[in-house]
Motif scaffolding. Sequence first.
Motif, PDB file in Angstrom:
ATOM      1  N   ALA A  71      37.737  36.715  42.943  1.00 31.37           N
ATOM      2  CA  ALA A  71      37.112  35.791  43.889  1.00 31.37           C
ATOM      3  C   ALA A  71      38.244  35.116  44.650  1.00 31.37           C
ATOM      4  O   ALA A  71      39.189  34.605  44.061  1.00 31.37           O
ATOM      5  CB  ALA A  71      36.262  34.769  43.155  1.00 31.37           C
ATOM      6  N   VAL A  72      38.168  35.150  45.977  1.00 38.38           N
ATOM      7  CA  VAL A  72      39.269  34.726  46.832  1.00 38.38           C
ATOM      8  C   VAL A  72      38.866  33.542  47.695  1.00 38.38           C
ATOM      9  O   VAL A  72      37.777  33.537  48.277  1.00 38.38           O
ATOM     10  CB  VAL A  72      39.711  35.897  47.746  1.00 38.38           C
ATOM     11  CG1 VAL A  72      40.723  35.449  48.780  1.00 38.38           C
ATOM     12  CG2 VAL A  72      40.252  37.046  46.917  1.00 38.38           C
ATOM     13  N   GLU A  73      39.756  32.576  47.780  1.00 36.78           N
ATOM     14  CA  GLU A  73      39.634  31.495  48.755  1.00 36.78           C
ATOM     15  C   GLU A  73      40.802  31.622  49.716  1.00 36.78           C
ATOM     16  O   GLU A  73      41.941  31.836  49.299  1.00 36.78           O
ATOM     17  CB  GLU A  73      39.705  30.126  48.072  1.00 36.78           C
ATOM     18  CG  GLU A  73      38.500  29.794  47.243  1.00 36.78           C
ATOM     19  CD  GLU A  73      38.592  28.412  46.598  1.00 36.78           C
ATOM     20  OE1 GLU A  73      39.450  27.600  47.014  1.00 36.78           O
ATOM     21  OE2 GLU A  73      37.821  28.156  45.668  1.00 36.78           O
ATOM     22  N   LEU A  74      40.526  31.493  50.996  1.00 37.27           N
ATOM     23  CA  LEU A  74      41.581  31.547  52.006  1.00 37.27           C
ATOM     24  C   LEU A  74      42.144  30.151  52.251  1.00 37.27           C
ATOM     25  O   LEU A  74      41.475  29.146  52.022  1.00 37.27           O
ATOM     26  CB  LEU A  74      41.053  32.128  53.312  1.00 37.27           C
ATOM     27  CG  LEU A  74      40.545  33.572  53.265  1.00 37.27           C
ATOM     28  CD1 LEU A  74      40.190  34.037  54.670  1.00 37.27           C
ATOM     29  CD2 LEU A  74      41.535  34.508  52.617  1.00 37.27           C
ATOM     30  N   SER A  75      43.359  30.134  52.781  1.00 33.66           N
ATOM     31  CA  SER A  75      43.999  28.853  53.083  1.00 33.66           C
ATOM     32  C   SER A  75      43.398  28.206  54.330  1.00 33.66           C
ATOM     33  O   SER A  75      43.409  26.990  54.464  1.00 33.66           O
ATOM     34  CB  SER A  75      45.505  29.034  53.258  1.00 33.66           C
ATOM     35  OG  SER A  75      45.774  30.060  54.181  1.00 33.66           O
ATOM     36  N   PHE A  85      43.329  38.199  56.984  1.00 37.76           N
ATOM     37  CA  PHE A  85      43.079  38.619  55.607  1.00 37.76           C
ATOM     38  C   PHE A  85      42.441  40.007  55.568  1.00 37.76           C
ATOM     39  O   PHE A  85      42.906  40.898  54.851  1.00 37.76           O
ATOM     40  CB  PHE A  85      42.185  37.611  54.884  1.00 37.76           C
ATOM     41  CG  PHE A  85      41.880  38.010  53.467  1.00 37.76           C
ATOM     42  CD1 PHE A  85      42.816  37.831  52.471  1.00 37.76           C
ATOM     43  CD2 PHE A  85      40.655  38.569  53.149  1.00 37.76           C
ATOM     44  CE1 PHE A  85      42.546  38.218  51.165  1.00 37.76           C
ATOM     45  CE2 PHE A  85      40.384  38.956  51.852  1.00 37.76           C
ATOM     46  CZ  PHE A  85      41.320  38.777  50.857  1.00 37.76           C
ATOM     47  N   GLU A  86      41.385  40.202  56.341  1.00 37.04           N
ATOM     48  CA  GLU A  86      40.676  41.486  56.323  1.00 37.04           C
ATOM     49  C   GLU A  86      41.574  42.623  56.770  1.00 37.04           C
ATOM     50  O   GLU A  86      41.574  43.699  56.174  1.00 37.04           O
ATOM     51  CB  GLU A  86      39.417  41.393  57.180  1.00 37.04           C
ATOM     52  CG  GLU A  86      38.373  40.472  56.573  1.00 37.04           C
ATOM     53  CD  GLU A  86      37.189  40.205  57.476  1.00 37.04           C
ATOM     54  OE1 GLU A  86      37.017  40.902  58.507  1.00 37.04           O
ATOM     55  OE2 GLU A  86      36.407  39.278  57.155  1.00 37.04           O
ATOM     56  N   GLY A  87      42.359  42.404  57.815  1.00 36.53           N
ATOM     57  CA  GLY A  87      43.294  43.438  58.268  1.00 36.53           C
ATOM     58  C   GLY A  87      44.406  43.680  57.271  1.00 36.53           C
ATOM     59  O   GLY A  87      44.863  44.811  57.082  1.00 36.53           O
ATOM     60  N   ARG A 130      51.667  36.732  52.894  1.00 40.25           N
ATOM     61  CA  ARG A 130      50.964  35.670  53.616  1.00 40.25           C
ATOM     62  C   ARG A 130      49.768  36.179  54.445  1.00 40.25           C
ATOM     63  O   ARG A 130      49.685  35.923  55.640  1.00 40.25           O
ATOM     64  CB  ARG A 130      51.939  34.899  54.504  1.00 40.25           C
ATOM     65  CG  ARG A 130      53.067  34.265  53.739  1.00 40.25           C
ATOM     66  CD  ARG A 130      53.942  33.422  54.652  1.00 40.25           C
ATOM     67  NE  ARG A 130      55.135  32.971  53.988  1.00 40.25           N
ATOM     68  CZ  ARG A 130      55.221  31.960  53.128  1.00 40.25           C
ATOM     69  NH1 ARG A 130      54.158  31.281  52.811  1.00 40.25           N
ATOM     70  NH2 ARG A 130      56.370  31.623  52.592  1.00 40.25           N
ATOM     71  N   ILE A 131      48.895  36.878  53.753  1.00 34.08           N
ATOM     72  CA  ILE A 131      47.694  37.345  54.457  1.00 34.08           C
ATOM     73  C   ILE A 131      46.594  36.286  54.449  1.00 34.08           C
ATOM     74  O   ILE A 131      45.494  36.541  54.937  1.00 34.08           O
ATOM     75  CB  ILE A 131      47.176  38.687  53.889  1.00 34.08           C
ATOM     76  CG1 ILE A 131      46.742  38.554  52.429  1.00 34.08           C
ATOM     77  CG2 ILE A 131      48.218  39.782  54.049  1.00 34.08           C
ATOM     78  CD1 ILE A 131      46.009  39.781  51.902  1.00 34.08           C
ATOM     79  N   GLY A 132      46.892  35.116  53.884  1.00 33.09           N
ATOM     80  CA  GLY A 132      45.942  34.009  53.916  1.00 33.09           C
ATOM     81  C   GLY A 132      45.370  33.644  52.565  1.00 33.09           C
ATOM     82  O   GLY A 132      44.594  32.697  52.457  1.00 33.09           O
ATOM     83  N   LEU A 133      45.729  34.385  51.535  1.00 27.60           N
ATOM     84  CA  LEU A 133      45.238  34.116  50.195  1.00 27.60           C
ATOM     85  C   LEU A 133      45.754  32.763  49.716  1.00 27.60           C
ATOM     86  O   LEU A 133      46.951  32.506  49.715  1.00 27.60           O
ATOM     87  CB  LEU A 133      45.730  35.232  49.264  1.00 27.60           C
ATOM     88  CG  LEU A 133      45.263  35.236  47.829  1.00 27.60           C
ATOM     89  CD1 LEU A 133      43.762  35.454  47.749  1.00 27.60           C
ATOM     90  CD2 LEU A 133      45.980  36.338  47.070  1.00 27.60           C
ATOM     91  N   SER A 134      44.849  31.860  49.372  1.00 29.65           N
ATOM     92  CA  SER A 134      45.223  30.537  48.896  1.00 29.65           C
ATOM     93  C   SER A 134      45.008  30.423  47.394  1.00 29.65           C
ATOM     94  O   SER A 134      45.919  30.083  46.659  1.00 29.65           O
ATOM     95  CB  SER A 134      44.405  29.474  49.628  1.00 29.65           C
ATOM     96  OG  SER A 134      44.635  28.196  49.093  1.00 29.65           O
ATOM     97  N   ARG A 135      43.786  30.703  46.959  1.00 30.90           N
ATOM     98  CA  ARG A 135      43.448  30.688  45.541  1.00 30.90           C
ATOM     99  C   ARG A 135      42.730  31.975  45.196  1.00 30.90           C
ATOM    100  O   ARG A 135      42.028  32.545  46.029  1.00 30.90           O
ATOM    101  CB  ARG A 135      42.515  29.523  45.218  1.00 30.90           C
ATOM    102  CG  ARG A 135      43.147  28.191  45.292  1.00 30.90           C
ATOM    103  CD  ARG A 135      42.172  27.163  44.813  1.00 30.90           C
ATOM    104  NE  ARG A 135      42.738  25.847  45.019  1.00 30.90           N
ATOM    105  CZ  ARG A 135      42.111  24.739  44.745  1.00 30.90           C
ATOM    106  NH1 ARG A 135      40.889  24.776  44.274  1.00 30.90           N
ATOM    107  NH2 ARG A 135      42.685  23.581  44.961  1.00 30.90           N
ATOM    108  N   TYR A 136      42.894  32.367  43.954  1.00 26.69           N
ATOM    109  CA  TYR A 136      42.187  33.550  43.497  1.00 26.69           C
ATOM    110  C   TYR A 136      41.780  33.346  42.043  1.00 26.69           C
ATOM    111  O   TYR A 136      42.446  32.655  41.284  1.00 26.69           O
ATOM    112  CB  TYR A 136      43.030  34.813  43.672  1.00 26.69           C
ATOM    113  CG  TYR A 136      44.287  34.830  42.833  1.00 26.69           C
ATOM    114  CD1 TYR A 136      44.310  35.470  41.607  1.00 26.69           C
ATOM    115  CD2 TYR A 136      45.447  34.205  43.276  1.00 26.69           C
ATOM    116  CE1 TYR A 136      45.457  35.482  40.827  1.00 26.69           C
ATOM    117  CE2 TYR A 136      46.595  34.219  42.509  1.00 26.69           C
ATOM    118  CZ  TYR A 136      46.591  34.861  41.285  1.00 26.69           C
ATOM    119  OH  TYR A 136      47.725  34.864  40.520  1.00 26.69           O
TER     120      TYR A 136
END
Length: 162
Positions: A71-75, A85-87, A130-136
């Motif tokens: 489960a991913v949260e973006l920054s 993120f998707e790209g 740095r694709i935007g992943l903040s929390r996982y």
Amino acid sequence: MIQLDDRDLEILRILSQDGRITKAELARRINLTPTPAWERLKRLEQAGLIAGYRAEIALKALGPHVTVFVAVELSGHTVEDFTRFEGGLNAYPEVTACWALGGGFDYLMQVVTRDIDSYQRLIDRMLENRIGLSRYYTYIVTKPVKGPGLPPLGLLAGPQKD
């Protein structure tokens, strides 16, 4: 939207279970001669109802592996953040599926890799890039209970009931 009858739904059901079925056997199983069965199949393909044909690989036979749901949260939450993120996921073949979610998390990823250590290296690379992943949040699959199956075609293709 294409109208589907019971034979069309049966073709979809049969193909979802056996994509290598011969045209003659498909025709026999839906009680048609080969030519009209083939015409129905082509119509379903042209309408985009059949997205492709593929083999189901027995990963266990290839060797050890682990499946992880993440489960991913973006920054950030701008269009650019989601696009980045998707790209960015294209660079990671271990991410075998990903869904955008409404609710608490932004995405749910399915990851298949050799072991937990290689999974963690994947996450580390994603963070470094740095694709935007903040929390996982990691959920390791301990055993498959029910695999991807046939969607309820009759229910989905049938008339809407309010």
